[in-house]
Scaffold this motif. Sequence first.
Motif, PDB file in Angstrom:
ATOM      1  N   TYR A 103     102.407  93.961 -10.482  1.00 53.97           N
ATOM      2  CA  TYR A 103     101.096  94.477  -9.423  1.00 53.97           C
ATOM      3  C   TYR A 103     101.948  93.583  -7.967  1.00 53.97           C
ATOM      4  CZ  TYR A 103      97.730  96.269 -11.865  1.00 53.97           C
ATOM      5  OH  TYR A 103      96.812  96.885 -13.294  1.00 53.97           O
ATOM      6  N   GLU A 104     101.170  94.280  -6.866  1.00 53.62           N
ATOM      7  CA  GLU A 104     101.408  93.417  -5.343  1.00 53.62           C
ATOM      8  C   GLU A 104     100.695  91.688  -5.944  1.00 53.62           C
ATOM      9  OE1 GLU A 104     100.406  94.171  -1.199  1.00 53.62           O
ATOM     10  OE2 GLU A 104      99.665  95.212  -2.516  1.00 53.62           O
ATOM     11  N   GLY A 105     101.283  90.716  -5.462  1.00 55.92           N
ATOM     12  CA  GLY A 105     101.054  89.621  -5.582  1.00 55.92           C
ATOM     13  C   GLY A 105     101.495  88.724  -6.702  1.00 55.92           C
ATOM     14  N   ASP A 106     102.294  89.378  -7.898  1.00 57.30           N
ATOM     15  CA  ASP A 106     102.392  88.908  -9.106  1.00 57.30           C
ATOM     16  C   ASP A 106     103.732  87.964  -8.619  1.00 57.30           C
ATOM     17  OD1 ASP A 106     100.896  89.669 -10.914  1.00 57.30           O
ATOM     18  OD2 ASP A 106     101.659  90.927 -11.277  1.00 57.30           O
ATOM     19  N   ILE A 107     103.998  86.654  -9.107  1.00 59.43           N
ATOM     20  CA  ILE A 107     105.481  86.056  -8.882  1.00 59.43           C
ATOM     21  C   ILE A 107     105.802  86.150 -10.396  1.00 59.43           C
ATOM     22  CG2 ILE A 107     105.465  83.644  -9.082  1.00 59.43           C
ATOM     23  CD1 ILE A 107     103.317  82.217  -7.932  1.00 59.43           C
ATOM     24  N   VAL A 108     107.191  86.654 -10.327  1.00 56.86           N
ATOM     25  CA  VAL A 108     107.965  86.710 -11.238  1.00 56.86           C
ATOM     26  C   VAL A 108     109.234  86.165 -11.231  1.00 56.86           C
ATOM     27  CG1 VAL A 108     107.488  89.457 -11.331  1.00 56.86           C
ATOM     28  CG2 VAL A 108     108.959  88.801  -9.909  1.00 56.86           C
ATOM     29  N   GLU A 109     109.478  85.926 -12.392  1.00 57.77           N
ATOM     30  CA  GLU A 109     110.764  85.301 -12.431  1.00 57.77           C
ATOM     31  C   GLU A 109     111.614  85.999 -12.888  1.00 57.77           C
ATOM     32  OE1 GLU A 109     112.812  81.283 -15.728  1.00 57.77           O
ATOM     33  OE2 GLU A 109     110.391  81.604 -15.224  1.00 57.77           O
ATOM     34  N   PHE A 110     112.821  85.948 -12.285  1.00 59.12           N
ATOM     35  CA  PHE A 110     114.332  86.631 -12.867  1.00 59.12           C
ATOM     36  C   PHE A 110     114.847  86.030 -13.148  1.00 59.12           C
ATOM     37  CE2 PHE A 110     112.654  90.115 -10.048  1.00 59.12           C
ATOM     38  CZ  PHE A 110     112.984  91.173 -10.467  1.00 59.12           C
ATOM     39  N   ASP A 111     115.812  86.701 -14.593  1.00 56.96           N
ATOM     40  CA  ASP A 111     117.118  85.621 -15.314  1.00 56.96           C
ATOM     41  C   ASP A 111     118.049  85.617 -14.663  1.00 56.96           C
ATOM     42  OD1 ASP A 111     115.484  86.450 -17.897  1.00 56.96           O
ATOM     43  OD2 ASP A 111     116.511  88.217 -18.319  1.00 56.96           O
ATOM     44  N   PRO A 112     118.530  83.990 -14.910  1.00 58.75           N
ATOM     45  CA  PRO A 112     119.508  84.032 -14.033  1.00 58.75           C
ATOM     46  C   PRO A 112     120.613  84.671 -14.304  1.00 58.75           C
ATOM     47  CG  PRO A 112     119.608  82.616 -15.394  1.00 58.75           C
ATOM     48  CD  PRO A 112     118.508  83.898 -16.253  1.00 58.75           C
ATOM     49  N   VAL A 113     120.471  86.005 -14.306  1.00 61.28           N
ATOM     50  CA  VAL A 113     121.782  86.805 -14.340  1.00 61.28           C
ATOM     51  C   VAL A 113     122.369  86.739 -12.252  1.00 61.28           C
ATOM     52  CG1 VAL A 113     122.561  89.894 -14.051  1.00 61.28           C
ATOM     53  CG2 VAL A 113     120.998  88.687 -15.483  1.00 61.28           C
TER      54      VAL A 113
ATOM     55  N   ASN B  54     100.082  84.836 -10.290  1.00 60.68           N
ATOM     56  CA  ASN B  54     100.200  85.606  -9.105  1.00 60.68           C
ATOM     57  C   ASN B  54     100.081  84.745  -7.902  1.00 60.68           C
ATOM     58  OD1 ASN B  54      96.971  85.094  -8.639  1.00 60.68           O
ATOM     59  ND2 ASN B  54      97.222  85.735 -10.725  1.00 60.68           N
ATOM     60  N   ILE B  55      99.880  85.172  -6.840  1.00 59.99           N
ATOM     61  CA  ILE B  55      99.980  83.955  -5.329  1.00 59.99           C
ATOM     62  C   ILE B  55      98.672  83.573  -5.330  1.00 59.99           C
ATOM     63  CG2 ILE B  55     101.897  85.258  -4.019  1.00 59.99           C
ATOM     64  CD1 ILE B  55      99.825  86.972  -2.741  1.00 59.99           C
ATOM     65  N   TYR B  56      97.867  84.262  -6.331  1.00 59.60           N
ATOM     66  CA  TYR B  56      96.454  83.204  -5.813  1.00 59.60           C
ATOM     67  C   TYR B  56      96.206  81.866  -6.393  1.00 59.60           C
ATOM     68  CZ  TYR B  56      95.710  87.255  -2.911  1.00 59.60           C
ATOM     69  OH  TYR B  56      96.041  88.022  -2.165  1.00 59.60           O
ATOM     70  N   GLU B  57      96.586  82.325  -8.016  1.00 63.00           N
ATOM     71  CA  GLU B  57      95.693  81.345  -9.119  1.00 63.00           C
ATOM     72  C   GLU B  57      97.698  80.885  -9.308  1.00 63.00           C
ATOM     73  OE1 GLU B  57      92.775  83.266 -12.012  1.00 63.00           O
ATOM     74  OE2 GLU B  57      94.699  84.313 -11.787  1.00 63.00           O
ATOM     75  N   HIS B  58      98.220  80.703  -9.501  1.00 58.71           N
ATOM     76  CA  HIS B  58      99.207  80.395  -9.680  1.00 58.71           C
ATOM     77  C   HIS B  58     100.034  79.961  -8.256  1.00 58.71           C
ATOM     78  CE1 HIS B  58      98.118  82.183 -12.778  1.00 58.71           C
ATOM     79  NE2 HIS B  58      98.274  81.321 -13.581  1.00 58.71           N
ATOM     80  N   LYS B  59      99.964  80.085  -7.569  1.00 62.98           N
ATOM     81  CA  LYS B  59     101.470  79.263  -5.960  1.00 62.98           C
ATOM     82  C   LYS B  59     102.174  78.785  -6.577  1.00 62.98           C
ATOM     83  CE  LYS B  59     101.177  79.975  -1.205  1.00 62.98           C
ATOM     84  NZ  LYS B  59     100.832  81.321  -0.868  1.00 62.98           N
ATOM     85  N   HIS B  60     101.857  77.573  -7.031  1.00 67.52           N
ATOM     86  CA  HIS B  60     102.858  76.292  -7.172  1.00 67.52           C
ATOM     87  C   HIS B  60     104.146  77.106  -7.983  1.00 67.52           C
ATOM     88  CE1 HIS B  60     100.691  76.530 -11.153  1.00 67.52           C
ATOM     89  NE2 HIS B  60     101.383  76.262 -11.329  1.00 67.52           N
ATOM     90  N   LEU B  61     103.845  77.557  -8.358  1.00 67.02           N
ATOM     91  CA  LEU B  61     105.411  79.025  -9.518  1.00 67.02           C
ATOM     92  C   LEU B  61     106.278  78.513  -8.216  1.00 67.02           C
ATOM     93  CD1 LEU B  61     103.510  80.912 -12.175  1.00 67.02           C
ATOM     94  CD2 LEU B  61     105.008  78.694 -12.383  1.00 67.02           C
TER      95      LEU B  61
END
Length: 110
Positions: A50-60, A99-106
Amino acid sequence: MRELKFRIWDSTEKEMLFDACPCDANSPHYPDWTWMQFTGLLDKQGVEIYEGDIVEFDPVYEYTPLISSVIYDVETASFELERGPYLTDAKDHATVRGNIYEHKHLLNET
């Protein structure tokens, strides 16, 4: 065709509300709600992005994993990452971390 789905961040209650529909006449609308749309994409584990999610991409793409938030770009009328590779690569290379609301620290981890 992409399924239109929404969720809401309720900043008063500090909770995420799922399966929201802004077109529903019976759906209450409050000024402390932030609506987020489903991008139509899934991460590599099958989680909806969703919009506002925080995603982590593999180190590709880099030597270390890349963490970015999903935004809607009005100029291109598309969902994109705030920084990093194309969001369309998410199915093979990304994991939703929060997500940016609950996990902005990521976002500060990289």
